[in-house]
Design a protein around this motif. Structure first.
Motif, PDB file in Angstrom:
ATOM      1  N   VAL A   1       0.822  -1.214   0.000  1.00 28.75           N
ATOM      2  CA  VAL A   1       0.000   0.000   0.000  1.00 28.75           C
ATOM      3  C   VAL A   1       0.856   1.265   0.000  1.00 28.75           C
ATOM      4  CG1 VAL A   1      -1.954  -1.119   1.125  1.00 28.75           C
ATOM      5  CG2 VAL A   1      -0.204  -0.012   2.525  1.00 28.75           C
ATOM      6  N   SER A   2       2.170   1.110  -0.049  1.00 29.64           N
ATOM      7  CA  SER A   2       3.075   2.259  -0.059  1.00 29.64           C
ATOM      8  C   SER A   2       4.025   2.180  -1.234  1.00 29.64           C
ATOM      9  CB  SER A   2       3.889   2.346   1.240  1.00 29.64           C
ATOM     10  OG  SER A   2       3.082   2.721   2.323  1.00 29.64           O
ATOM     11  N   ASP A   3       4.522   3.331  -1.642  1.00 31.14           N
ATOM     12  CA  ASP A   3       5.497   3.402  -2.715  1.00 31.14           C
ATOM     13  C   ASP A   3       6.850   2.919  -2.215  1.00 31.14           C
ATOM     14  OD1 ASP A   3       6.645   3.965  -5.115  1.00 31.14           O
ATOM     15  OD2 ASP A   3       6.737   6.130  -4.829  1.00 31.14           O
ATOM     16  N   ARG A   4       7.620   2.333  -3.122  1.00 34.41           N
ATOM     17  CA  ARG A   4       8.977   1.916  -2.769  1.00 34.41           C
ATOM     18  C   ARG A   4       9.905   3.116  -2.904  1.00 34.41           C
ATOM     19  NH1 ARG A   4      11.187  -0.819  -6.315  1.00 34.41           N
ATOM     20  NH2 ARG A   4       9.603  -0.717  -7.943  1.00 34.41           N
ATOM     21  N   GLY A   5       9.925   3.959  -1.898  1.00 36.07           N
ATOM     22  CA  GLY A   5      10.763   5.146  -1.923  1.00 36.07           C
ATOM     23  C   GLY A   5      12.112   4.861  -1.308  1.00 36.07           C
ATOM     24  N   PRO A   6      12.602   5.768  -0.450  1.00 39.04           N
ATOM     25  CA  PRO A   6      13.901   5.549   0.196  1.00 39.04           C
ATOM     26  C   PRO A   6      13.854   4.327   1.099  1.00 39.04           C
ATOM     27  CG  PRO A   6      12.742   7.392   1.189  1.00 39.04           C
ATOM     28  CD  PRO A   6      11.986   7.032  -0.039  1.00 39.04           C
ATOM     29  N   LYS A   7      14.979   3.652   1.224  1.00 39.77           N
ATOM     30  CA  LYS A   7      15.004   2.445   2.043  1.00 39.77           C
ATOM     31  C   LYS A   7      14.710   2.807   3.492  1.00 39.77           C
ATOM     32  CE  LYS A   7      17.480  -1.893   2.597  1.00 39.77           C
ATOM     33  NZ  LYS A   7      18.630  -2.715   2.186  1.00 39.77           N
ATOM     34  N   TYR A   8      13.961   1.951   4.147  1.00 38.68           N
ATOM     35  CA  TYR A   8      13.485   2.250   5.491  1.00 38.68           C
ATOM     36  C   TYR A   8      14.638   2.397   6.475  1.00 38.68           C
ATOM     37  CZ  TYR A   8      14.600  -2.386   7.285  1.00 38.68           C
ATOM     38  OH  TYR A   8      15.259  -3.510   7.714  1.00 38.68           O
ATOM     39  N   ASP A   9      14.395   3.188   7.542  1.00 38.43           N
ATOM     40  CA  ASP A   9      15.343   3.255   8.651  1.00 38.43           C
ATOM     41  C   ASP A   9      14.637   3.000   9.982  1.00 38.43           C
ATOM     42  OD1 ASP A   9      13.877   5.552   9.018  1.00 38.43           O
ATOM     43  OD2 ASP A   9      15.508   6.921   8.497  1.00 38.43           O
ATOM     44  N   ASN A  10      13.283   2.830   9.925  1.00 35.26           N
ATOM     45  CA  ASN A  10      12.460   2.605  11.108  1.00 35.26           C
ATOM     46  C   ASN A  10      12.534   3.757  12.111  1.00 35.26           C
ATOM     47  OD1 ASN A  10      11.269   0.273  10.283  1.00 35.26           O
ATOM     48  ND2 ASN A  10      12.625  -1.102  11.405  1.00 35.26           N
ATOM     49  N   LEU A  11      13.058   4.902  11.641  1.00 34.61           N
ATOM     50  CA  LEU A  11      13.049   6.127  12.439  1.00 34.61           C
ATOM     51  C   LEU A  11      12.152   7.156  11.767  1.00 34.61           C
ATOM     52  CD1 LEU A  11      16.834   6.354  13.369  1.00 34.61           C
ATOM     53  CD2 LEU A  11      14.947   5.629  14.846  1.00 34.61           C
ATOM     54  N   ARG A  12      12.473   7.453  10.513  1.00 29.53           N
ATOM     55  CA  ARG A  12      11.614   8.349   9.721  1.00 29.53           C
ATOM     56  C   ARG A  12      10.659   7.559   8.845  1.00 29.53           C
ATOM     57  NH1 ARG A  12      15.649  11.444   6.195  1.00 29.53           N
ATOM     58  NH2 ARG A  12      16.515   9.327   6.160  1.00 29.53           N
ATOM     59  N   TYR A  13      11.132   6.412   8.314  1.00 30.01           N
ATOM     60  CA  TYR A  13      10.334   5.596   7.402  1.00 30.01           C
ATOM     61  C   TYR A  13      10.252   4.167   7.921  1.00 30.01           C
ATOM     62  CZ  TYR A  13      11.454   9.451   4.246  1.00 30.01           C
ATOM     63  OH  TYR A  13      11.601  10.687   3.684  1.00 30.01           O
ATOM     64  N   PRO A  14       9.043   3.702   8.251  1.00 28.00           N
ATOM     65  CA  PRO A  14       8.918   2.295   8.659  1.00 28.00           C
ATOM     66  C   PRO A  14       9.082   1.384   7.452  1.00 28.00           C
ATOM     67  CG  PRO A  14       6.755   3.295   8.477  1.00 28.00           C
ATOM     68  CD  PRO A  14       7.751   4.406   8.250  1.00 28.00           C
ATOM     69  N   ASN A  15       9.541   0.183   7.711  1.00 24.65           N
ATOM     70  CA  ASN A  15       9.688  -0.828   6.676  1.00 24.65           C
ATOM     71  C   ASN A  15       8.332  -1.054   5.986  1.00 24.65           C
ATOM     72  OD1 ASN A  15      10.413  -3.016   5.146  1.00 24.65           O
ATOM     73  ND2 ASN A  15      11.364  -4.143   6.838  1.00 24.65           N
ATOM     74  N   ILE A  16       8.313  -1.046   4.670  1.00 22.47           N
ATOM     75  CA  ILE A  16       7.077  -1.160   3.902  1.00 22.47           C
ATOM     76  C   ILE A  16       6.422  -2.516   4.141  1.00 22.47           C
ATOM     77  CG2 ILE A  16       6.119  -1.212   1.554  1.00 22.47           C
ATOM     78  CD1 ILE A  16       8.418   0.691   0.779  1.00 22.47           C
TER      79      ILE A  16
END
Length: 536
Positions: free
Chosen positions: A166-181
């Protein structure tokens, strides 16, 4: 009197014959006709120059090419300037901007960010809801790009089941700013995109992923199990998007072609089409199934392994032909398109919606206004006969809430200009990072004679020619008509909140897939950088 009666009788006879000929029916000997199946395959960031039907020197899409030969190829199919808007337009059968699918930020985009609060409005009645009411089994496979919150899940809008992201494959996750898709089955998360705790959990790593293979297997099972019930299968493939991915067996499969991740991924998508065709044949459903294949966005300008929008100028997100004109086809072996194997009919994604319903035997009602600016038109008769009279003759091109350009017949006028810089494609007056208002002297092209939009008839800084001054008044009237009938309110993509990202989706506790979110968050105005090539 007798003569008048004969004329009326003859007239009704002709109308009856046309109705029988142009209304598709599918029946076996000795059985009643039943509703047919519908398969829709949408692909992100695929250009004309990638598909053999449009670029015969390409050899990466034999199955897609074969599929096109069993139906009609659409030479004038226009997507929206983002995959999100194309998807929304198709599912609703209405121009996405007309019901608020845009953001009011400076970039004027219809990009769905990972932390948007967007949910499809309850006022819309989308295609899966329509067909489910008709007794159809419905399924969505792939990337759902119309909201990532639990209340935006495709199962909330008429799809019986869902497998995908349900999310775009943008920057690789860091679980700080971006949770793992997340990867979902129905409403529940079942895996994380970059979870590498074990090889089988590694969904995506360095351009190698089993996602398309998983989607292929799921499609095959669904079609096989649905042979006794009419079905609607919607597939959205994002293997070509941003950083292309392919299954291990397709690595280096295009070594005799362009030999990169993109063409490897394209070959696997073509394999998906091949498996689908084989499964339909094996289950004796080929003649009863309509397949719509279309790119919902064009190739990306900055793609370091990218596709090709040749012969057009521009890239995804642009209002030039290279940003909106996409490969597409409608195939159904049980429906006779006669000699009309390539259609020149102008079509948008709302028209695909209305035409699909008509072929299925559920013709949509009349549009609210004569030009069908906001709604889809039924193109069945045009596709079967090749006659484009009394069908769509105008295409509107929006970027966000801004009417950037429109095409009327063979002419296209740019009212605003802003486009990506594709190497070797600088266009005077048209190529610019900044939104440029050219409504005073709109830039005019003949896109039949000049599909690459290289030689403008006039506009920009001077009137240029008598041809320009002859055509411009009509184009202005059409633009005024569009602006008068597409009324804009508040954008539905305005509100974002970091806390709305995929930190703790439904089911994450059961599989230990929750990601702790400790930051302070609040609702803010969504925005993306001005550069047009990012995240479309």
């Amino acid at each position: 009197m007798i003569s008048d009666r004969l004329k009326k009788s003859w007239k009704w006879f002709i109308l009856l014959v046309l109705a029988l000929c142009l209304s598709p029916t599918f029946s076996d000997s000795g059985t009643k006709s039943r509703p047919v199946n519908l398969i829709v395959i949408h692909v992100d960031q695929l250009g004309w120059g990638d598909v053999g039907l449009y670029s015969p020197w390409r050899r990466d899409t034999p199955n897609i090419d074969k599929l096109g030969k069993s139906g009609v190829v659409l030479d004038n199919l226009y997507a929206e300037t983002s995959a999100t808007a194309s998807s929304g337009t198709f599912l609703s059968g209405r121009l996405a901007v007309s019901w608020g699918l845009y953001s009011s930020n400076n970039a004027e985009d219809t990009q769905l960010l990972e932390d948007t609060g967007f949910v499809l409005p309850s006022s819309l009645r989308v295609l899966p809801q329509v067909l489910k009411e008709k007794g159809y089994s419905t399924k969505f496979i792939g990337r759902w790009n119309l909201g990532q919150r639990s209340e935006a899940n495709p199962t909330k809008f008429g799809f019986d089941s869902f497998l995908g992201t349900v999310s775009d494959r943008g920057p690789k996750y860091d679980n700080l700013r971006y949770p793992n898709i997340g990867f979902y089955r129905n409403e529940r998360i079942v895996a994380r995109m970059f979870d590498t705790r074990s090889p089988e959990d590694d969904l995506l790593d360095d351009g190698v992923s089993n996602l398309t293979k998983v989607y292929t297997d799921e499609m095959e099972v669904f079609i096989t199990k649905s042979k006794d019930q009419p079905f609607y299968l919607h597939v959205s493939l994002d293997a070509l998007k941003h950083r292309p991915y392919r299954s291990p067996q397709f690595v280096d499969s295009s070594e005799h072609s362009r030999s990169n991740n993109f063409t490897d991924a394209l070959r696997e998508i073509d394999n998906f089409v091949g498996v689908m065709m084989k499964t339909l044949t094996t289950t004796e459903q080929a003649d009863k199934t309509i397949v719509i294949f279309a790119a919902q966005s064009t190739a990306l300008a900055s793609h370091y392994e990218g596709g090709s929008n040749s012969p057009f100028t521009g890239a995804t997100g642009d209002s030039t032909e290279g940003g909106v004109r996409v490969p597409g086809l409608i195939s159904c072996p049980g429906l006779d398109f006669g000699d009309n194997k390539r259609s020149k009919q102008l079509m948008n994604f709302a028209d695909l919606h209305s035409t699909a319903l008509s072929i299925l035997g559920f013709p949509p009602g009349d549009c609210e206004e004569p030009k069908c600016v906001k709604e889809g038109m039924d193109m069945t008769k045009s596709l079967i006969t090749g006659n484009t009279t009394n069908h769509r003759d105008m295409i509107t091109i929006y970027r966000g809430r801004t009417l950037m350009a429109l095409r009327k017949g063979r002419y296209k006028v740019h009212l605003m200009s802003r486009s990506s810089f594709v190497p070797g494609q600088f266009l005077d007056n048209l190529t610019s990072y900044n939104l440029r208002n050219t409504t005073e002297l709109p830039i005019l092209f003949d896109v039949v004679a000049d599909p690459g939009e290289r030689f403008f008839i006039g506009g920009g800084f001077e009137l240029s020619s008598s041809r320009y001054t002859d055509i411009l008044p009509e184009m202005r009237r059409e633009a005024e008509y569009v602006n008068n009938h597409v009324t804009l309110g508040g954008g539905l993509l305005n509100e974002c909140n970091v806390g709305w990202r995929e930190w703790a989706p439904t089911g994450c506790l059961d599989l230990e897939l929750c990601v702790e979110f400790t930051r302070e968050s609040k609702v803010r105005m969504c925005s993306i950088p001005e550069w047009t090539g990012l995240g479309i």
